[in-house]
Design a protein around this motif. Sequence first.
Motif, short mmCIF file in Angstrom:
data_model
loop_
_atom_site.label_atom_id
_atom_site.label_comp_id
_atom_site.label_asym_id
_atom_site.label_seq_id
_atom_site.Cartn_x
_atom_site.Cartn_y
_atom_site.Cartn_z
N LYS A 5 48.52 51.39 40.44
CA LYS A 5 48.36 52.45 39.44
C LYS A 5 47.20 52.13 38.49
CE LYS A 5 50.89 55.25 36.15
NZ LYS A 5 52.19 55.56 35.56
N PHE A 6 47.07 50.87 38.08
CA PHE A 6 45.96 50.49 37.20
C PHE A 6 44.61 50.72 37.89
CE2 PHE A 6 42.73 47.55 35.74
CZ PHE A 6 42.70 47.85 34.39
N LEU A 7 44.50 50.33 39.14
CA LEU A 7 43.23 50.50 39.87
C LEU A 7 42.85 51.96 39.97
CD1 LEU A 7 43.71 47.85 42.69
CD2 LEU A 7 42.21 47.69 40.70
N LYS A 8 43.83 52.83 40.15
CA LYS A 8 43.56 54.26 40.25
C LYS A 8 43.20 54.84 38.89
CE LYS A 8 45.15 58.76 40.74
NZ LYS A 8 44.74 59.60 39.64
N LEU A 9 44.00 54.54 37.84
CA LEU A 9 43.74 55.11 36.51
C LEU A 9 42.42 54.63 35.93
CD1 LEU A 9 47.26 54.97 34.84
CD2 LEU A 9 46.02 56.99 35.60
N SER A 10 42.05 53.39 36.21
CA SER A 10 40.79 52.86 35.69
C SER A 10 39.60 53.32 36.52
CB SER A 10 40.83 51.34 35.66
OG SER A 10 40.91 50.83 36.97
N ARG A 11 39.90 53.96 37.64
CA ARG A 11 38.90 54.48 38.57
C ARG A 11 38.06 53.38 39.23
NH1 ARG A 11 40.29 58.51 35.32
NH2 ARG A 11 40.21 60.66 36.00
N LEU A 43 47.70 43.03 29.75
CA LEU A 43 46.46 42.92 28.97
C LEU A 43 45.92 41.50 29.06
CD1 LEU A 43 47.33 44.89 25.72
CD2 LEU A 43 45.76 45.56 27.53
N GLY A 44 44.61 41.38 29.24
CA GLY A 44 43.97 40.07 29.30
C GLY A 44 43.88 39.49 30.70
N ASP A 45 44.57 40.08 31.69
CA ASP A 45 44.49 39.58 33.07
C ASP A 45 43.08 39.78 33.62
OD1 ASP A 45 47.13 38.82 33.19
OD2 ASP A 45 47.80 40.54 34.37
N GLU A 46 42.68 38.87 34.52
CA GLU A 46 41.42 39.03 35.24
C GLU A 46 41.72 39.45 36.66
OE1 GLU A 46 38.47 36.01 35.28
OE2 GLU A 46 38.05 36.22 33.16
N LYS A 55 32.22 40.94 45.49
CA LYS A 55 33.46 40.67 44.77
C LYS A 55 33.23 41.00 43.30
CE LYS A 55 36.74 36.91 43.99
NZ LYS A 55 36.99 35.49 44.29
N VAL A 56 34.07 41.88 42.75
CA VAL A 56 33.96 42.32 41.38
C VAL A 56 35.12 41.73 40.59
CG1 VAL A 56 33.99 44.34 39.87
CG2 VAL A 56 32.82 44.46 42.07
N THR A 57 34.81 41.13 39.44
CA THR A 57 35.85 40.58 38.57
C THR A 57 35.81 41.32 37.25
OG1 THR A 57 35.59 38.40 39.59
CG2 THR A 57 36.72 38.48 37.48
N VAL A 58 36.98 41.83 36.83
CA VAL A 58 37.09 42.58 35.59
C VAL A 58 38.24 42.02 34.75
CG1 VAL A 58 36.19 44.73 36.58
CG2 VAL A 58 38.64 44.34 36.56
N LYS A 59 38.15 42.24 33.44
CA LYS A 59 39.21 41.83 32.52
C LYS A 59 39.91 43.09 32.02
CE LYS A 59 40.14 39.27 28.32
NZ LYS A 59 39.59 38.55 27.19
N VAL A 60 41.24 43.09 32.07
CA VAL A 60 42.03 44.23 31.64
C VAL A 60 42.00 44.32 30.11
CG1 VAL A 60 44.32 45.28 31.64
CG2 VAL A 60 43.54 44.02 33.65
N GLU A 61 41.53 45.46 29.60
CA GLU A 61 41.40 45.67 28.15
C GLU A 61 42.43 46.64 27.59
OE1 GLU A 61 39.45 43.96 26.24
OE2 GLU A 61 38.24 43.00 27.77
N ALA A 73 36.63 53.85 31.85
CA ALA A 73 35.84 52.62 31.80
C ALA A 73 36.26 51.70 30.67
CB ALA A 73 34.35 52.96 31.69
N GLY A 74 36.93 52.24 29.66
CA GLY A 74 37.40 51.44 28.55
C GLY A 74 38.64 50.62 28.87
N MET A 75 39.21 50.84 30.05
CA MET A 75 40.41 50.10 30.44
C MET A 75 40.10 48.69 30.91
SD MET A 75 42.71 53.02 32.33
CE MET A 75 44.13 51.94 32.49
N TYR A 76 38.82 48.42 31.19
CA TYR A 76 38.44 47.10 31.69
C TYR A 76 37.02 46.75 31.25
CZ TYR A 76 35.81 49.71 35.18
OH TYR A 76 34.93 50.55 35.80
N THR A 77 36.72 45.45 31.31
CA THR A 77 35.37 44.96 31.04
C THR A 77 34.90 44.21 32.28
OG1 THR A 77 35.89 44.67 28.71
CG2 THR A 77 33.98 43.49 29.54
N LEU A 78 33.70 44.51 32.74
CA LEU A 78 33.15 43.81 33.89
C LEU A 78 32.81 42.38 33.50
CD1 LEU A 78 32.16 44.06 36.85
CD2 LEU A 78 29.93 44.67 35.92
#
Length: 89
Positions: A5-11, A43-46, A55-61, A73-78
């Motif tokens: 669900k997070f992957l879909k909502l964060s697009r 929150l805070g997970d990578e 390979k893309v690494t993002v932090k959950v915001e 795009a505000g749901m994560y930081t690259l």
Amino acid sequence: MRLDKFLKLSRLIKRRTVAKDVSDQGRVWINGRDAKASSTVKLGDELSIQFGQKKVTVKVEALTESTRKDDAAGMYTLVKEEPFQKDDV
């Protein structure tokens, strides 16, 4: 919140079924550990996601139950984006 669900909502991934398939194939990691579609994201997970040869690494915001396209795009930081090598795991 469930990983798919997070992957879909964060697009990060367009459809929830595709997010589920990618997760179940072992191409997603939460904090360096294999993750399934039903894994919980906090929150805070990578998250590391393998897209083909990168390979893309993002932090959950943020975790929101619904989001608009502009706010997704505000749901994560690259954190980083790098070529994927098989021995990275």
